[in-house]
Design a protein around this motif. Structure first.
Motif, PDB file in Angstrom:
ATOM      1  N   ALA A 194       0.871  -1.033  -0.102  1.00 49.05           N
ATOM      2  CA  ALA A 194      -0.051   0.048  -0.139  1.00 49.05           C
ATOM      3  C   ALA A 194       0.757   1.296   0.068  1.00 49.05           C
ATOM      4  N   GLY A 195       0.543   2.111  -0.803  1.00 53.34           N
ATOM      5  CA  GLY A 195       1.151   3.479  -0.957  1.00 53.34           C
ATOM      6  C   GLY A 195       2.366   3.295  -2.036  1.00 53.34           C
ATOM      7  N   LEU A 196       2.763   2.326  -2.559  1.00 53.69           N
ATOM      8  CA  LEU A 196       3.765   2.155  -3.753  1.00 53.69           C
ATOM      9  C   LEU A 196       2.863   2.366  -5.071  1.00 53.69           C
ATOM     10  N   SER A 197       3.510   3.169  -5.974  1.00 51.75           N
ATOM     11  CA  SER A 197       2.988   3.363  -7.167  1.00 51.75           C
ATOM     12  C   SER A 197       3.986   3.759  -8.094  1.00 51.75           C
ATOM     13  N   ALA A 198       3.880   3.619  -9.380  1.00 46.58           N
ATOM     14  CA  ALA A 198       4.696   3.877 -10.319  1.00 46.58           C
ATOM     15  C   ALA A 198       4.166   5.150 -11.491  1.00 46.58           C
ATOM     16  N   ALA A 199       5.155   5.970 -11.748  1.00 48.75           N
ATOM     17  CA  ALA A 199       4.849   6.712 -12.788  1.00 48.75           C
ATOM     18  C   ALA A 199       4.661   6.268 -14.095  1.00 48.75           C
ATOM     19  N   PRO A 200       4.248   6.953 -15.193  1.00 49.13           N
ATOM     20  CA  PRO A 200       4.190   6.384 -16.450  1.00 49.13           C
ATOM     21  C   PRO A 200       5.621   5.949 -17.129  1.00 49.13           C
ATOM     22  N   PRO A 201       5.967   4.952 -17.644  1.00 50.67           N
ATOM     23  CA  PRO A 201       7.302   4.552 -18.254  1.00 50.67           C
ATOM     24  C   PRO A 201       7.734   5.900 -18.889  1.00 50.67           C
ATOM     25  N   GLU A 202       9.360   6.053 -18.846  1.00 50.40           N
ATOM     26  CA  GLU A 202       9.997   7.082 -19.505  1.00 50.40           C
ATOM     27  C   GLU A 202      10.157   6.487 -21.019  1.00 50.40           C
ATOM     28  N   ARG A 203       9.929   7.749 -21.828  1.00 51.85           N
ATOM     29  CA  ARG A 203       9.853   7.639 -23.289  1.00 51.85           C
ATOM     30  C   ARG A 203      11.299   7.626 -23.785  1.00 51.85           C
ATOM     31  N   LYS A 204      11.815   6.462 -23.992  1.00 52.12           N
ATOM     32  CA  LYS A 204      13.216   6.256 -24.246  1.00 52.12           C
ATOM     33  C   LYS A 204      13.753   6.063 -25.771  1.00 52.12           C
ATOM     34  N   MET A 205      15.003   6.429 -26.005  1.00 46.18           N
ATOM     35  CA  MET A 205      15.601   6.144 -27.355  1.00 46.18           C
ATOM     36  C   MET A 205      15.568   4.899 -27.839  1.00 46.18           C
ATOM     37  N   GLY A 206      15.830   3.946 -26.767  1.00 49.17           N
ATOM     38  CA  GLY A 206      15.738   2.388 -27.208  1.00 49.17           C
ATOM     39  C   GLY A 206      15.220   1.674 -25.881  1.00 49.17           C
ATOM     40  N   LEU A 207      15.575   0.325 -26.028  1.00 46.09           N
ATOM     41  CA  LEU A 207      14.922  -0.540 -25.100  1.00 46.09           C
ATOM     42  C   LEU A 207      13.570  -0.182 -24.782  1.00 46.09           C
ATOM     43  N   LYS A 208      12.646   0.089 -25.689  1.00 46.81           N
ATOM     44  CA  LYS A 208      11.505   0.602 -25.405  1.00 46.81           C
ATOM     45  C   LYS A 208      10.442  -0.658 -24.854  1.00 46.81           C
ATOM     46  N   GLY A 209      10.962  -1.912 -24.833  1.00 41.92           N
ATOM     47  CA  GLY A 209       9.844  -2.933 -24.435  1.00 41.92           C
ATOM     48  C   GLY A 209      10.451  -3.119 -22.985  1.00 41.92           C
ATOM     49  N   SER A 210      11.420  -2.384 -22.344  1.00 34.91           N
ATOM     50  CA  SER A 210      11.853  -2.668 -21.146  1.00 34.91           C
ATOM     51  C   SER A 210      11.276  -1.344 -20.236  1.00 34.91           C
ATOM     52  N   PRO A 211      10.224  -1.518 -19.379  1.00 35.57           N
ATOM     53  CA  PRO A 211       9.730  -0.294 -18.676  1.00 35.57           C
ATOM     54  C   PRO A 211      10.711   0.294 -17.736  1.00 35.57           C
ATOM     55  N   THR A 212      11.017   1.764 -17.824  1.00 33.40           N
ATOM     56  CA  THR A 212      11.969   2.130 -16.835  1.00 33.40           C
ATOM     57  C   THR A 212      11.131   3.467 -16.189  1.00 33.40           C
ATOM     58  N   ALA A 213      10.886   3.542 -15.031  1.00 34.48           N
ATOM     59  CA  ALA A 213       9.931   4.362 -14.634  1.00 34.48           C
ATOM     60  C   ALA A 213      10.213   4.982 -12.885  1.00 34.48           C
ATOM     61  N   GLN A 214       9.742   6.077 -12.742  1.00 35.21           N
ATOM     62  CA  GLN A 214       9.894   6.571 -11.468  1.00 35.21           C
ATOM     63  C   GLN A 214       9.154   5.747 -10.356  1.00 35.21           C
ATOM     64  N   VAL A 215       9.452   5.324  -9.120  1.00 30.32           N
ATOM     65  CA  VAL A 215       8.537   4.768  -8.353  1.00 30.32           C
ATOM     66  C   VAL A 215       8.433   5.496  -7.052  1.00 30.32           C
ATOM     67  N   HIS A 216       7.187   5.717  -6.611  1.00 32.41           N
ATOM     68  CA  HIS A 216       6.852   6.504  -5.566  1.00 32.41           C
ATOM     69  C   HIS A 216       6.601   5.819  -4.340  1.00 32.41           C
TER      70      HIS A 216
END
Length: 386
Positions: A194-216
């Motif tokens: 509870a209380g853990l959430s993630a922002a939308p994934p970063e829009r990256k140059m490559g590795l688009k299939g690997s989600p990279t995101a801020q985690v709150h």
């Protein structure tokens, strides 16, 4: 171009044969389309877990594969050559398990490692923050004792988290004391806390299939039984994890470079200009020779560092050297592969343009290559002077 593998046992050879089969059947055929669509292959990672490939360097008693790093890294190379999202994902998952495997109590390892290593769970590693990337010791995410004193409440934001938002567990570094590296503690946080959430994934140059995101972390409560190691030991745990993780990045980089080299060689042999294959021109031949030499040198460097780790010897400087050299090699080789293919190399009809875009991030993740030079120099001549 076939790679001459030096594997320590028949078991290791069988393992690598299994990995090549999975890479050939399950990974490579859909890699381009899946990357273009930005899809993460979650079901494939379940298959890798069922095949025993998500816990290779960890003890069998907890669901691992009991494989030396020398073997595990060659597995990563094969997977990354088929699709970097997969090889890097396995490396990050292995990194996220390291803290608990190396510093957890016997009870913690027995409770959590089987699921992490062999029951389909996927991990993420939370160290970097929006305001602290290379300067990780200045992180601001804070963990404070709860009112009963029996657990912790974590608040803050982590950045550049691979698998952010889809991971089943997060290894999190948070500040429990004063400023600097001695005030940081490690925690194992469930992905559905509870209380853990993630922002939308970063829009990256490559590795688009690997989600990279801020985690709150918004007052995320965890018990003290999820604290890894002693209070204030978290930064040392993080550095230990990164030493091993950098070898994973090095192996992935060589896998990517090998894939680009193979594509360039095949194209040069088939493409005809001025009445003959372009592979017959000295300029192309020398370029391919340099690419192959760089790839072979990188492979030898990461394997040498892995053997030091397997022997229980210090390997921090060697890991930094491997990460530095192998990722710089991936950038050079993929760029040269695009050049060999000419205009076709710049189109999405051939994979080398994707390889080139993907190579760049490897010079940044798990410590930029400028940081690797600092680490190496520190081992050579001591700390920086001010």
């Amino acid at each position: 171009m076939p790679v001459d593998r030096h594997l320590p046992s028949g078991e290791a050879r069988d393992l690598l044969a299994l990995v090549r089969d999975i890479a050939h059947r399950e990974v490579a055929p859909t890699a381009a389309a899946e990357e273009d669509a930005g899809r993460f292959p979650r079901e494939l990672f379940r298959l890798l877990s069922e095949s025993g490939l998500l816990g290779l360097p960890y003890p069998a008693e907890h669901g691992g594969g009991d494989q030396p790093y020398e073997v595990y890294l060659q597995v990563l190379e094969e997977l990354a050559a088929a699709r970097l999202t997969v090889g890097l994902g396995v490396s990050v998952h292995t990194l996220s398990c390291h803290a608990l495997a190396a510093y957890g109590t016997k009870q913690q390892r027995a409770e959590h490692l089987p699921g992490m290593l062999g029951q389909g769970l996927l991990g993420a590693y939370c160290l970097s923050e929006p305001s602290s990337g290379s300067d990780a010791a200045s992180l601001r995410t804070r963990a404070v004792r709860d009112d009963a004193g029996a657990g912790w409440v974590i608040s803050g934001t982590k950045a550049w988290t691979t698998h952010g938002g889809i991971a089943d567990f997060y290894t999190v570094m948070a500040r429990t004391g004063g400023e600097g590296p001695r005030g940081i503690t490690a925690f194992l946080v469930p992905g559905d806390a509870a209380g853990l959430s993630a922002a939308p994934p970063e829009r990256k140059m490559g590795l688009k299939g690997s989600p990279t995101a801020q985690v709150h972390f918004d007052r995320v409560a965890v018990g003290d039984d999820r604290r890894i190691g002693e209070e204030g030991q978290g930064f040392a745990i993080a550095l230990s994890s990164l030493d091993a993780g950098r070898l994973g990045i090095a192996a992935c980089a060589i896998g990517l470079a090998q894939a680009a080299l193979d594509e360039a060689v095949a194209y040069a042999a088939e493409r005809r200009q001025f009445g003959r294959p372009v592979a017959g021109f000295q300029g192309i031949r020398f370029m391919l020779a340099d690419m192959a030499t760089q790839v072979a040198a990188g492979r030898a460097l990461y394997l040498a560092a892995a053997r030091l780790k397997d022997a229980g010897q210090p390997f921090s400087a060697e890991a930094a050297m491997a990460k530095l050299h192998c990722t710089d090699t991936a950038m050079r080789v993929t760029t040269d592969a695009v050049q060999v293919l000419g205009g076709y190399g710049y189109t999405a009809d051939f994979p080398v343009e994707r390889y080139m875009r993907e190579a760049k991030v490897l010079q940044i993740v798990e410590g930029t290559n400028q940081i690797q030079r600092m680490v190496i120099a520190r081992h050579l001549v001591g700390p920086e002077t001010r």
